[in-house]
Scaffold this motif. Sequence first.
Motif, PDB file in Angstrom:
ATOM      1  N   UNK A 201     -36.437 -15.505 -67.631  1.00  0.00           N
ATOM      2  CA  UNK A 201     -37.255 -14.685 -68.530  1.00  0.00           C
ATOM      3  C   UNK A 201     -38.442 -15.463 -69.068  1.00  0.00           C
ATOM      4  N   UNK A 202     -38.286 -16.774 -69.206  1.00  0.00           N
ATOM      5  CA  UNK A 202     -39.304 -17.587 -69.875  1.00  0.00           C
ATOM      6  C   UNK A 202     -39.988 -18.573 -68.929  1.00  0.00           C
ATOM      7  N   UNK A 203     -39.586 -18.585 -67.662  1.00  0.00           N
ATOM      8  CA  UNK A 203     -40.176 -19.489 -66.663  1.00  0.00           C
ATOM      9  C   UNK A 203     -40.666 -18.687 -65.459  1.00  0.00           C
ATOM     10  N   UNK A 204     -41.668 -19.204 -64.780  1.00  0.00           N
ATOM     11  CA  UNK A 204     -41.993 -18.727 -63.437  1.00  0.00           C
ATOM     12  C   UNK A 204     -41.426 -19.738 -62.456  1.00  0.00           C
ATOM     13  N   UNK A 205     -40.522 -19.265 -61.614  1.00  0.00           N
ATOM     14  CA  UNK A 205     -39.820 -20.120 -60.660  1.00  0.00           C
ATOM     15  C   UNK A 205     -40.032 -19.590 -59.261  1.00  0.00           C
ATOM     16  N   UNK A 206     -40.551 -20.452 -58.375  1.00  0.00           N
ATOM     17  CA  UNK A 206     -40.842 -20.060 -56.998  1.00  0.00           C
ATOM     18  C   UNK A 206     -40.012 -20.908 -56.046  1.00  0.00           C
ATOM     19  N   UNK A 207     -39.469 -20.260 -55.032  1.00  0.00           N
ATOM     20  CA  UNK A 207     -38.745 -21.000 -54.010  1.00  0.00           C
ATOM     21  C   UNK A 207     -39.680 -21.994 -53.320  1.00  0.00           C
ATOM     22  N   UNK A 208     -39.240 -23.241 -53.185  1.00  0.00           N
ATOM     23  CA  UNK A 208     -40.100 -24.291 -52.624  1.00  0.00           C
ATOM     24  C   UNK A 208     -40.489 -24.024 -51.182  1.00  0.00           C
ATOM     25  N   UNK A 209     -39.607 -23.393 -50.433  1.00  0.00           N
ATOM     26  CA  UNK A 209     -39.862 -23.186 -49.012  1.00  0.00           C
ATOM     27  C   UNK A 209     -40.635 -21.904 -48.731  1.00  0.00           C
ATOM     28  N   UNK A 210     -40.275 -20.837 -49.417  1.00  0.00           N
ATOM     29  CA  UNK A 210     -40.833 -19.519 -49.095  1.00  0.00           C
ATOM     30  C   UNK A 210     -41.859 -19.017 -50.115  1.00  0.00           C
ATOM     31  N   UNK A 211     -41.862 -19.604 -51.314  1.00  0.00           N
ATOM     32  CA  UNK A 211     -42.740 -19.121 -52.366  1.00  0.00           C
ATOM     33  C   UNK A 211     -42.221 -17.866 -53.050  1.00  0.00           C
ATOM     34  N   UNK A 212     -41.022 -17.421 -52.677  1.00  0.00           N
ATOM     35  CA  UNK A 212     -40.455 -16.206 -53.279  1.00  0.00           C
ATOM     36  C   UNK A 212     -40.295 -16.366 -54.787  1.00  0.00           C
ATOM     37  N   UNK A 213     -40.665 -15.342 -55.531  1.00  0.00           N
ATOM     38  CA  UNK A 213     -40.546 -15.351 -56.986  1.00  0.00           C
ATOM     39  C   UNK A 213     -39.097 -15.076 -57.375  1.00  0.00           C
ATOM     40  N   UNK A 214     -38.547 -15.968 -58.192  1.00  0.00           N
ATOM     41  CA  UNK A 214     -37.158 -15.841 -58.631  1.00  0.00           C
ATOM     42  C   UNK A 214     -37.104 -15.814 -60.156  1.00  0.00           C
ATOM     43  N   UNK A 215     -37.867 -14.912 -60.734  1.00  0.00           N
ATOM     44  CA  UNK A 215     -38.011 -14.884 -62.187  1.00  0.00           C
ATOM     45  C   UNK A 215     -38.383 -13.480 -62.655  1.00  0.00           C
ATOM     46  N   UNK A 216     -38.806 -13.373 -63.898  1.00  0.00           N
ATOM     47  CA  UNK A 216     -39.090 -12.076 -64.506  1.00  0.00           C
ATOM     48  C   UNK A 216     -40.267 -11.357 -63.856  1.00  0.00           C
TER      49      UNK A 216
END
Length: 244
Positions: A201-216
Motif C-alpha cells: 500500500x505504501x511502496x511501489x514494488x516492481x519485479x526485477x526480471x519482468x518489471x511487473x507491478x506488485x503493489x497498490x
Amino acid sequence: MQFNMIKKEQLYEGKAKIIYATEQPEEVVVYFKDDATAFNAQKRGSFADKGEMNNAITVLIYEYLEKQGIPTHFIQKLNEREQLVRKVEIIPIEFVTRNYVAGSMAQRLGLEEGIKCENTVYDICYKKDELGDPLINDDHAVLLGLATYEELIDMYDFTATINDLLIELFDEAGLILADFKIELGITSDNELVLADEISPDTCRLWDKETGEKLDKDRFRRDLGGVSEAYHEVHNRLKKVLESK
C-alpha cells in the motif's frame, strides 16, 4: 497476553486501519482493513486478504528493521489482522523516498516512468486530508510548526537509512523498491520511531526480471490481480527473512 484482555474502545478509524485503546495507556492495537483507496480517496474499493497481507508484511519488515537498529512502534503481532504497537504522536509529515521515477513525480515533472533516479529524491507532504495531503518543502514544514530545520535533518537521515535497508531487503526478494512513503512518530519518552506501516500500500514494488507491478498500482490502474500481488510480496519476503 490474551487479545480479548487488552483491546478496548476505538480511538480512530482511517482509510486502511482502525486504532483501539488497550489496558496499557502507552500501547494501542492496530487493525488492518481490506478497504483500498487511491487518489486521495476519490477511488475506493476492497479486496480479499489485503488487511492480512499488509499486517503480515509490515510485521516482517519492522522486525527486520528493528534487528538493523531502526526503532519502530511495533511490539508484537496479535493475530492475522492486528498488531500491538507503542502509542506515538504521529508527525503530520509523510516522507516519500523516490529511487525511480513513478506515479505523481512522473506526471508532475513530465518524466518517463521507470527511469532510475541518479540522486535519491525526497518529497514531504503535509498530512491533512481536507487539503489532499499537499506536497510541501522544508520551509513550509517549519512555518506550519510541524518540525524545526534540525529535526527535519534528523528525519531525512532516518528515512535515508531505512531506504538503504529496504533496497537491500527487497533486492534479495527479487524486487525493485521504486518508491515508498513512511510516517514517523514521537513516543512519550521523546524517541523518534518509524510508525504506521510499510506494505504494498505504501511502496511501489516492481519485479526485477519482468518489471511487473506488485503493489497498490494494480488497484490504482485497474490492472487486476491485487490480492495475488500482495501475497507474492509476502511470500518472497518471508522466504528471504527465514533464510537469514
